[in-house]
Scaffold this motif. Structure first.
Motif, PDB file in Angstrom:
ATOM      1  N   GLU A  84       2.624 -14.504 -24.105  1.00 52.96           N
ATOM      2  CA  GLU A  84       1.234 -14.249 -24.480  1.00 52.96           C
ATOM      3  C   GLU A  84       0.603 -15.513 -25.039  1.00 52.96           C
ATOM      4  OE1 GLU A  84       0.222 -10.951 -26.991  1.00 52.96           O
ATOM      5  OE2 GLU A  84       1.835  -9.751 -26.133  1.00 52.96           O
ATOM      6  N   ALA A  85      -0.672 -15.719 -24.736  1.00 54.01           N
ATOM      7  CA  ALA A  85      -1.374 -16.887 -25.268  1.00 54.01           C
ATOM      8  C   ALA A  85      -1.464 -16.768 -26.788  1.00 54.01           C
ATOM      9  CB  ALA A  85      -2.775 -16.969 -24.669  1.00 54.01           C
ATOM     10  N   GLY A  86      -1.207 -17.868 -27.465  1.00 56.72           N
ATOM     11  CA  GLY A  86      -1.279 -17.891 -28.913  1.00 56.72           C
ATOM     12  C   GLY A  86       0.005 -17.450 -29.603  1.00 56.72           C
ATOM     13  N   SER A  87       1.069 -17.179 -28.835  1.00 59.86           N
ATOM     14  CA  SER A  87       2.303 -16.702 -29.448  1.00 59.86           C
ATOM     15  C   SER A  87       3.210 -17.864 -29.859  1.00 59.86           C
ATOM     16  CB  SER A  87       3.053 -15.779 -28.485  1.00 59.86           C
ATOM     17  OG  SER A  87       3.422 -16.502 -27.325  1.00 59.86           O
ATOM     18  N   THR A  88       4.148 -17.552 -30.744  1.00 61.19           N
ATOM     19  CA  THR A  88       5.169 -18.511 -31.153  1.00 61.19           C
ATOM     20  C   THR A  88       6.418 -18.234 -30.330  1.00 61.19           C
ATOM     21  OG1 THR A  88       4.286 -18.589 -33.391  1.00 61.19           O
ATOM     22  CG2 THR A  88       6.541 -19.359 -33.080  1.00 61.19           C
ATOM     23  N   VAL A  89       6.924 -19.272 -29.655  1.00 64.78           N
ATOM     24  CA  VAL A  89       8.071 -19.098 -28.758  1.00 64.78           C
ATOM     25  C   VAL A  89       9.288 -19.792 -29.357  1.00 64.78           C
ATOM     26  CG1 VAL A  89       8.901 -19.370 -26.405  1.00 64.78           C
ATOM     27  CG2 VAL A  89       6.457 -19.078 -26.818  1.00 64.78           C
ATOM     28  N   GLN A  90      10.311 -19.002 -29.665  1.00 62.08           N
ATOM     29  CA  GLN A  90      11.554 -19.503 -30.242  1.00 62.08           C
ATOM     30  C   GLN A  90      12.618 -19.648 -29.139  1.00 62.08           C
ATOM     31  OE1 GLN A  90      12.081 -20.139 -33.507  1.00 62.08           O
ATOM     32  NE2 GLN A  90      10.281 -19.201 -34.446  1.00 62.08           N
ATOM     33  N   PHE A  91      13.800 -20.138 -29.519  1.00 67.01           N
ATOM     34  CA  PHE A  91      14.915 -20.327 -28.587  1.00 67.01           C
ATOM     35  C   PHE A  91      15.301 -19.003 -27.914  1.00 67.01           C
ATOM     36  CE2 PHE A  91      19.448 -20.630 -27.592  1.00 67.01           C
ATOM     37  CZ  PHE A  91      19.476 -21.812 -26.874  1.00 67.01           C
ATOM     38  N   GLU A  92      15.380 -17.917 -28.701  1.00 70.73           N
ATOM     39  CA  GLU A  92      15.783 -16.620 -28.166  1.00 70.73           C
ATOM     40  C   GLU A  92      14.787 -16.107 -27.132  1.00 70.73           C
ATOM     41  OE1 GLU A  92      15.356 -17.083 -31.604  1.00 70.73           O
ATOM     42  OE2 GLU A  92      17.470 -17.587 -31.903  1.00 70.73           O
ATOM     43  N   ASP A  93      13.496 -16.409 -27.323  1.00 66.90           N
ATOM     44  CA  ASP A  93      12.469 -15.940 -26.396  1.00 66.90           C
ATOM     45  C   ASP A  93      12.641 -16.575 -25.016  1.00 66.90           C
ATOM     46  OD1 ASP A  93      11.335 -14.463 -28.478  1.00 66.90           O
ATOM     47  OD2 ASP A  93      10.176 -16.204 -29.152  1.00 66.90           O
ATOM     48  N   PHE A  94      13.065 -17.836 -24.980  1.00 75.29           N
ATOM     49  CA  PHE A  94      13.310 -18.499 -23.700  1.00 75.29           C
ATOM     50  C   PHE A  94      14.456 -17.812 -22.955  1.00 75.29           C
ATOM     51  CE2 PHE A  94      11.282 -22.169 -25.893  1.00 75.29           C
ATOM     52  CZ  PHE A  94      10.299 -22.446 -24.965  1.00 75.29           C
ATOM     53  N   ILE A  95      15.476 -17.398 -23.688  1.00 72.87           N
ATOM     54  CA  ILE A  95      16.631 -16.752 -23.056  1.00 72.87           C
ATOM     55  C   ILE A  95      16.265 -15.345 -22.583  1.00 72.87           C
ATOM     56  CG2 ILE A  95      18.957 -15.866 -23.485  1.00 72.87           C
ATOM     57  CD1 ILE A  95      19.346 -18.249 -25.377  1.00 72.87           C
ATOM     58  N   ILE A  96      15.562 -14.588 -23.427  1.00 72.80           N
ATOM     59  CA  ILE A  96      15.172 -13.217 -23.074  1.00 72.80           C
ATOM     60  C   ILE A  96      14.270 -13.204 -21.852  1.00 72.80           C
ATOM     61  CG2 ILE A  96      13.855 -11.210 -23.868  1.00 72.80           C
ATOM     62  CD1 ILE A  96      14.937 -11.887 -26.707  1.00 72.80           C
ATOM     63  N   SER A  97      13.355 -14.165 -21.752  1.00 65.98           N
ATOM     64  CA  SER A  97      12.418 -14.200 -20.628  1.00 65.98           C
ATOM     65  C   SER A  97      13.072 -14.690 -19.343  1.00 65.98           C
ATOM     66  CB  SER A  97      11.242 -15.115 -20.964  1.00 65.98           C
ATOM     67  OG  SER A  97      11.693 -16.460 -21.023  1.00 65.98           O
ATOM     68  N   ALA A 118      -2.693 -21.385 -26.169  1.00 74.11           N
ATOM     69  CA  ALA A 118      -2.281 -22.212 -27.303  1.00 74.11           C
ATOM     70  C   ALA A 118      -0.971 -21.661 -27.838  1.00 74.11           C
ATOM     71  CB  ALA A 118      -3.354 -22.183 -28.385  1.00 74.11           C
ATOM     72  N   TYR A 119       0.131 -22.296 -27.481  1.00 75.34           N
ATOM     73  CA  TYR A 119       1.455 -21.835 -27.878  1.00 75.34           C
ATOM     74  C   TYR A 119       2.009 -22.692 -29.012  1.00 75.34           C
ATOM     75  CZ  TYR A 119       1.332 -19.623 -23.267  1.00 75.34           C
ATOM     76  OH  TYR A 119       0.981 -18.883 -22.179  1.00 75.34           O
ATOM     77  N   THR A 120       2.822 -22.072 -29.858  1.00 80.72           N
ATOM     78  CA  THR A 120       3.621 -22.811 -30.830  1.00 80.72           C
ATOM     79  C   THR A 120       5.053 -22.747 -30.318  1.00 80.72           C
ATOM     80  OG1 THR A 120       2.145 -22.132 -32.598  1.00 80.72           O
ATOM     81  CG2 THR A 120       4.292 -23.004 -33.240  1.00 80.72           C
ATOM     82  N   LEU A 121       5.601 -23.890 -29.901  1.00 76.30           N
ATOM     83  CA  LEU A 121       6.896 -23.925 -29.236  1.00 76.30           C
ATOM     84  C   LEU A 121       7.946 -24.589 -30.115  1.00 76.30           C
ATOM     85  CD1 LEU A 121       5.583 -25.123 -25.787  1.00 76.30           C
ATOM     86  CD2 LEU A 121       6.261 -22.819 -26.359  1.00 76.30           C
ATOM     87  N   HIS A 122       9.080 -23.927 -30.286  1.00 79.96           N
ATOM     88  CA  HIS A 122      10.221 -24.495 -30.994  1.00 79.96           C
ATOM     89  C   HIS A 122      11.234 -24.918 -29.939  1.00 79.96           C
ATOM     90  CE1 HIS A 122       9.137 -23.231 -35.118  1.00 79.96           C
ATOM     91  NE2 HIS A 122       8.465 -22.298 -34.469  1.00 79.96           N
ATOM     92  N   VAL A 123      11.298 -26.220 -29.637  1.00 75.44           N
ATOM     93  CA  VAL A 123      12.227 -26.746 -28.634  1.00 75.44           C
ATOM     94  C   VAL A 123      13.021 -27.900 -29.242  1.00 75.44           C
ATOM     95  CG1 VAL A 123      10.894 -26.044 -26.608  1.00 75.44           C
ATOM     96  CG2 VAL A 123      10.405 -28.228 -27.681  1.00 75.44           C
ATOM     97  N   ASP A 124      14.103 -28.300 -28.542  1.00 77.27           N
ATOM     98  CA  ASP A 124      14.961 -29.368 -29.041  1.00 77.27           C
ATOM     99  C   ASP A 124      14.438 -30.747 -28.661  1.00 77.27           C
ATOM    100  OD1 ASP A 124      17.205 -27.789 -30.232  1.00 77.27           O
ATOM    101  OD2 ASP A 124      17.199 -26.965 -28.207  1.00 77.27           O
ATOM    102  N   ALA A 125      13.714 -30.836 -27.517  1.00 77.94           N
ATOM    103  CA  ALA A 125      13.147 -32.111 -27.081  1.00 77.94           C
ATOM    104  C   ALA A 125      11.948 -31.812 -26.195  1.00 77.94           C
ATOM    105  CB  ALA A 125      14.184 -32.926 -26.314  1.00 77.94           C
ATOM    106  N   ALA A 137      -4.420 -28.163 -25.488  1.00 71.29           N
ATOM    107  CA  ALA A 137      -4.758 -26.748 -25.305  1.00 71.29           C
ATOM    108  C   ALA A 137      -4.830 -26.007 -26.632  1.00 71.29           C
ATOM    109  CB  ALA A 137      -3.723 -26.091 -24.396  1.00 71.29           C
ATOM    110  N   GLY A 138      -4.605 -26.721 -27.746  1.00 71.85           N
ATOM    111  CA  GLY A 138      -4.704 -26.091 -29.064  1.00 71.85           C
ATOM    112  C   GLY A 138      -3.375 -25.588 -29.598  1.00 71.85           C
ATOM    113  N   GLY A 139      -2.278 -25.936 -28.941  1.00 73.91           N
ATOM    114  CA  GLY A 139      -0.964 -25.472 -29.381  1.00 73.91           C
ATOM    115  C   GLY A 139      -0.230 -26.522 -30.193  1.00 73.91           C
ATOM    116  N   LYS A 140       1.073 -26.269 -30.416  1.00 69.07           N
ATOM    117  CA  LYS A 140       1.868 -27.171 -31.231  1.00 69.07           C
ATOM    118  C   LYS A 140       3.317 -27.130 -30.752  1.00 69.07           C
ATOM    119  CE  LYS A 140       2.820 -28.242 -36.057  1.00 69.07           C
ATOM    120  NZ  LYS A 140       2.755 -27.793 -37.434  1.00 69.07           N
ATOM    121  N   VAL A 141       3.958 -28.300 -30.726  1.00 64.61           N
ATOM    122  CA  VAL A 141       5.367 -28.397 -30.368  1.00 64.61           C
ATOM    123  C   VAL A 141       6.139 -28.785 -31.627  1.00 64.61           C
ATOM    124  CG1 VAL A 141       7.077 -29.604 -28.971  1.00 64.61           C
ATOM    125  CG2 VAL A 141       4.839 -29.066 -27.998  1.00 64.61           C
ATOM    126  N   ILE A 142       7.117 -27.970 -31.990  1.00 65.18           N
ATOM    127  CA  ILE A 142       7.901 -28.242 -33.190  1.00 65.18           C
ATOM    128  C   ILE A 142       9.307 -28.638 -32.751  1.00 65.18           C
ATOM    129  CG2 ILE A 142       8.834 -27.269 -35.312  1.00 65.18           C
ATOM    130  CD1 ILE A 142       6.382 -25.365 -35.294  1.00 65.18           C
TER     131      ILE A 142
END
Length: 147
Positions: A84-97, A118-125, A137-142
């Motif tokens: 969903e637009a504007g959601s926070t995506v964690q490591f588990e969400d990538f696996i579930i999807s 505009a996503y907030t993404l928690h990735v390793d790189a 797009a208004g999001g953030k990479v953490i």
């Protein structure tokens, strides 16, 4: 005809040789002869034995180096439409999807495709261009060092 009725053509199958089972040519020594290294159980010289000289592998010059890099699970920006637009995506969400199959690998974000939400993404790189597109797009990479 039933499966239980199927039998191989006579003469097409041959019984295996049972060595060491009484008279008949392969009884007492099981075809190994008398004494010696090759008659012993588990003994032998191995495939690469060269009569005692240094093996070919140890005689060849050693060159170069082996580089063991990190193997990432790659995710492109075009794949983020599953969330969903504007959601926070964690490591588990990538696996579930289903975007990441191997949960043991770190995730790297690549810039292939366009991002709409505009996503907030928690990735390793992440690549620099992927970070720029997400922020545009208004999001953030953490990344891990920022947490």
């Amino acid at each position: 005809m039933k499966l239980s009725d199927l039998k191989p053509t006579p003469g097409s199958r041959k019984d295996r040789k049972r060595v060491g089972r009484g008279p008949g040519g392969t009884d007492k020594t099981s075809g190994r002869g008398h004494k010696g290294q090759k008659s012993r159980s588990g003994a032998g010289k191995g495939h690469f034995f060269e009569g005692g000289r240094s093996s070919l592998l140890s005689r060849l010059p050693k060159r170069g180096f082996s580089h063991e890099g990190i193997e990432y699970a790659l995710v492109n920006l075009r794949d983020l439409e599953r969330f969903e637009a504007g959601s926070t995506v964690q490591f588990e969400d990538f696996i579930i999807s289903g975007l990441v199959r191997n949960g043991n690998r770190p995730i790297k974000l690549l810039a292939a495709g366009e991002v709409t939400g505009a996503y907030t993404l928690h990735v390793d790189a992440a690549s620099q261009s992927a970070i720029a597109k997400i922020e545009a797009a208004g999001g953030k990479v953490i990344l891990p060092e920022e947490e």
